[in-house]
Write an enzyme that holds these catalytic residues in place. Structure first.
Site, PDB file in Angstrom:
ATOM      1  N   GLU A   4      -4.970  -8.548  -0.780  1.00 33.98           N
ATOM      2  CA  GLU A   4      -5.772  -8.246   0.420  1.00 33.98           C
ATOM      3  C   GLU A   4      -7.222  -8.077  -0.024  1.00 33.98           C
ATOM      4  O   GLU A   4      -7.520  -7.221  -0.859  1.00 33.98           O
ATOM      5  CB  GLU A   4      -5.292  -6.967   1.119  1.00 33.98           C
ATOM      6  CG  GLU A   4      -3.996  -7.163   1.875  1.00 33.98           C
ATOM      7  CD  GLU A   4      -3.584  -5.958   2.724  1.00 33.98           C
ATOM      8  OE1 GLU A   4      -4.477  -5.260   3.247  1.00 33.98           O
ATOM      9  OE2 GLU A   4      -2.364  -5.738   2.845  1.00 33.98           O
ATOM     10  N   GLU A  16       0.846  -1.202   0.000  1.00 35.95           N
ATOM     11  CA  GLU A  16       0.000   0.000   0.000  1.00 35.95           C
ATOM     12  C   GLU A  16       0.883   1.254   0.000  1.00 35.95           C
ATOM     13  O   GLU A  16       0.776   2.119   0.871  1.00 35.95           O
ATOM     14  CB  GLU A  16      -0.986  -0.018   1.178  1.00 35.95           C
ATOM     15  CG  GLU A  16      -1.939  -1.201   1.063  1.00 35.95           C
ATOM     16  CD  GLU A  16      -3.187  -1.142   1.938  1.00 35.95           C
ATOM     17  OE1 GLU A  16      -3.268  -0.299   2.845  1.00 35.95           O
ATOM     18  OE2 GLU A  16      -4.084  -1.973   1.710  1.00 35.95           O
TER      19      GLU A  16
END
Ligand code: AHR
Length: 551
Positions: free
Chosen positions: A345, A220
């Site tokens: 994810e 991220e």
């Protein structure tokens, strides 16, 4: 088309133990259709779409996975035995570690060597921006603050070996430099006693290299992993990967991809990579996409209305358009389609179960609604087999969309676990084009002003695959109350026999608890089908796997 052999199997399904759970609340006419096109392959379903994720967050590692060698809880070298034994049955693809946001704060060197000498550090999740709700502020204690580093690279790789999975390590791009990454690679993969770090590994009891193929370049990076712009991330990626010794291990690099529908991240990052030629894009094995469908209403996993049931299923279903849209953008830069999506994810993210200690951040056991969300996601990945190379729900145990829930000596498999067990039958098979036609289900969703807005969701969906003479069809009936009768046509093959496995319950809030860990489990039945057509009645609020032997 072969002669149509039409059968209705409501009777045979209801005669089984699966059906004893189901009091059919009403039945629609057979206005639904599933068409399986055996001669239209989509691609091979990667066994790595049944992968997992373990982060140093809340009760995931400490308690969930690592109980310590001296624990009274049965363990293999400190790793919880019940977790290993049950995860192994799922034939997990890869397991991602050590994060998540934690990865970009982690120094792998803290987690190797004698355990009593390892340093204690502050955990990323000790003071998190995610801890913003009033409920968390009111919690005494809060999330786990310190990281003992008792579980590190060697313990993680040992765990992967125990369950038959490949390790997938995420490098720290935000707060450590390229050298630390290269040394981790060296520690894991260099032949014994050849370099300083491989000598250290051997000293720690691991003479044979860990042979780690999968490496994430950050996590991220648009947020907790550095707050980079996509252009900046592309530069970091090129820098981190400019020279990587392979030690004879093929490296599979996963780039830190977008947050949900952020197409700009994908576009600008690929553009940034391409600035130095298409070779930079070809370095990528996977492009990581993260999407959490969120929660609804009270946000506690088991509190929702019927409308909120549909609301969340519909949000989970957005995975399909995310895959399609990012895939399209990737194709503008990667014409040869060398890079696939790694959805590393995904899941529903509810509020923590108030019965769990505060340190078990986002821990809850999930419900039937979460099981349907698992099935919707896995069916999506299976339908897009040519695009998705890997997928990892967040996370394996004790947080968010977990497969296991533990507290000290208590242990259970969540409804998500059962969906993974059912869907694993697709691994390595050929995904087939399959059409689902069914009346939509209506529901209302609250808008920002809390006004009810009419909405709708598909009435039946799923995926199909073929492996040798075995045809597997997985189907979700999202209707909270009604069975769904569907005519199933198999184009290009004929069935010899069939069986079903169904996960459902009369109560859409059904779940497993420590007091009743086996409350919600799939049930088998025989499907007496032959020929090319059949009629099947799908239970309300269900996930069904139909397995057919072809003649
Ligand atoms: O899975 C929990 C967190 O969600 C991960 O650490 C992070 O990558 C994401 O925002």
């Amino acid at each position: 088309m072969n002669k149509i052999a039409r059968r209705t199997f409501v009777g045979s399904v209801l005669a089984t133990s699966a059906a004893t759970l189901l009091a059919p609340r009403s039945t629609r006419a057979a206005e639904s259709r599933i068409e399986i096109l055996v001669n239209e392959p989509v691609g091979t379903i990667s066994p790595d779409i049944y992968s997992h994720f373990v982060e140093h967050l809340g009760g995931v590692v400490y308690d969930g996975l690592w109980v310590g060698e001296k624990s009274k809880i049965p363990n293999y070298n400190g790793i919880r035995k019940s977790l290993v034994d049950n995860l192994k049955k799922l034939k997990p693809g890869v397991i991602r570690y050590p994060g998540g946001c934690f990865a970009d704060q982690y120094d792998w060197r803290d987690g190797v060597g004698p355990r009593d000498k390892r340093p204690t550090r502050v955990n990323f999740w000790a003071d998190t921006k995610y801890k913003t709700t009033k409920a968390y502020e009111e919690m005494e204690g809060g999330p786990q603050k310190y990281e003992s580093n008792h579980f590190g690279t060697d313990e993680f790789v040992s765990f992967c070996k125990m369950v038959g999975a490949q390790p997938y390590l995420a490098a720290n791009v935000r707060s450590r430099d390229v050298r630390v990454f290269l040394e981790w690679l060296e520690y894991c993969n260099a032949p014994a006693n050849l370099t300083t770090w491989s000598t250290e590994r051997a000293k720690n009891g691991f003479a044979a290299p860990h042979n780690v193929s999968f490496w994430g370049i950050g996590n991220e990076s648009w947020g907790c992993g550095g707050d980079f712009t996509p252009e900046e991330y592309a530069t970091e990626f090129r820098k981190f990967t400019a020279w990587l010794p392979t030690y004879g291990v093929p490296l599979k690099l996963i780039g830190s991809g977008p947050n949900g529908g952020d197409l700009n991240w994908t576009r600008k990052a690929f553009e940034g990579l391409a600035l130095k030629g298409s070779r930079q894009i070809a370095k990528l094995y996977g492009w990581g996409l993260h999407y959490y469908c969120g929660s609804t209403g009270q946000q506690v996993a088991n509190e929702y209305t019927e409308n909120e049931w549909y609301d969340l299923l519909e949000r989970a279903n957005r995975m399909e358009s995310l895959i399609e849209s990012h895939w399209q953008v990737m194709g503008e830069y990667d014409r040869e389609r060398r890079v696939k999506l790694a959805v590393d994810e995904w899941g529903a993210w509810h509020k923590q179960d108030p019965d769990m200690p505060p340190a078990y951040l986002y821990a809850y056991a999930g419900t039937l609604r979460d099981a349907l969300i698992s099935a919707i996601n896995l069916d999506t990945f299976q339908r897009h087999a040519e695009k998705v190379i890997m997928a990892n729900p967040a996370q394996l145990v004790n947080t968010i969309h977990s497969l296991f829930h533990t507290y000290e000596d208590r242990f259970l498999m969540t409804p998500n676990y059962h969906v993974f067990e059912m869907y694993g039958a697709h691994a390595g098979a050929t995904s087939l084009r399959t059409e689902f036609v069914a009346p939509k289900v209506g529901f209302t969703r609250l808008d920002a002003q809390r006004k009810e807005v009419p909405n709708s969701f598909w009435g039946l969906n799923g995926s199909a695959s073929l492996k040798g003479k075995q045809l597997v069809v997985t189907v979700v009936n999202p209707h909270a109350k009604e069975t769904r009768e569907a005519d199933i046509a198999i184009r290009g093959a004929s069935i010899r026999s069939g069986e079903s496995r169904t996960l459902t319950a009369n109560d859409i809030h059904a779940r497993n608890s420590f007091a009743n860990p086996n409350a919600l489990e799939p049930k088998n039945a025989t499907v007496a089908a032959t020929g090319t057509n059949l009629t099947y009645t799908f239970a309300p609020a269900s996930v069904t796997r139909l397995t057919f032997a072809l003649s």
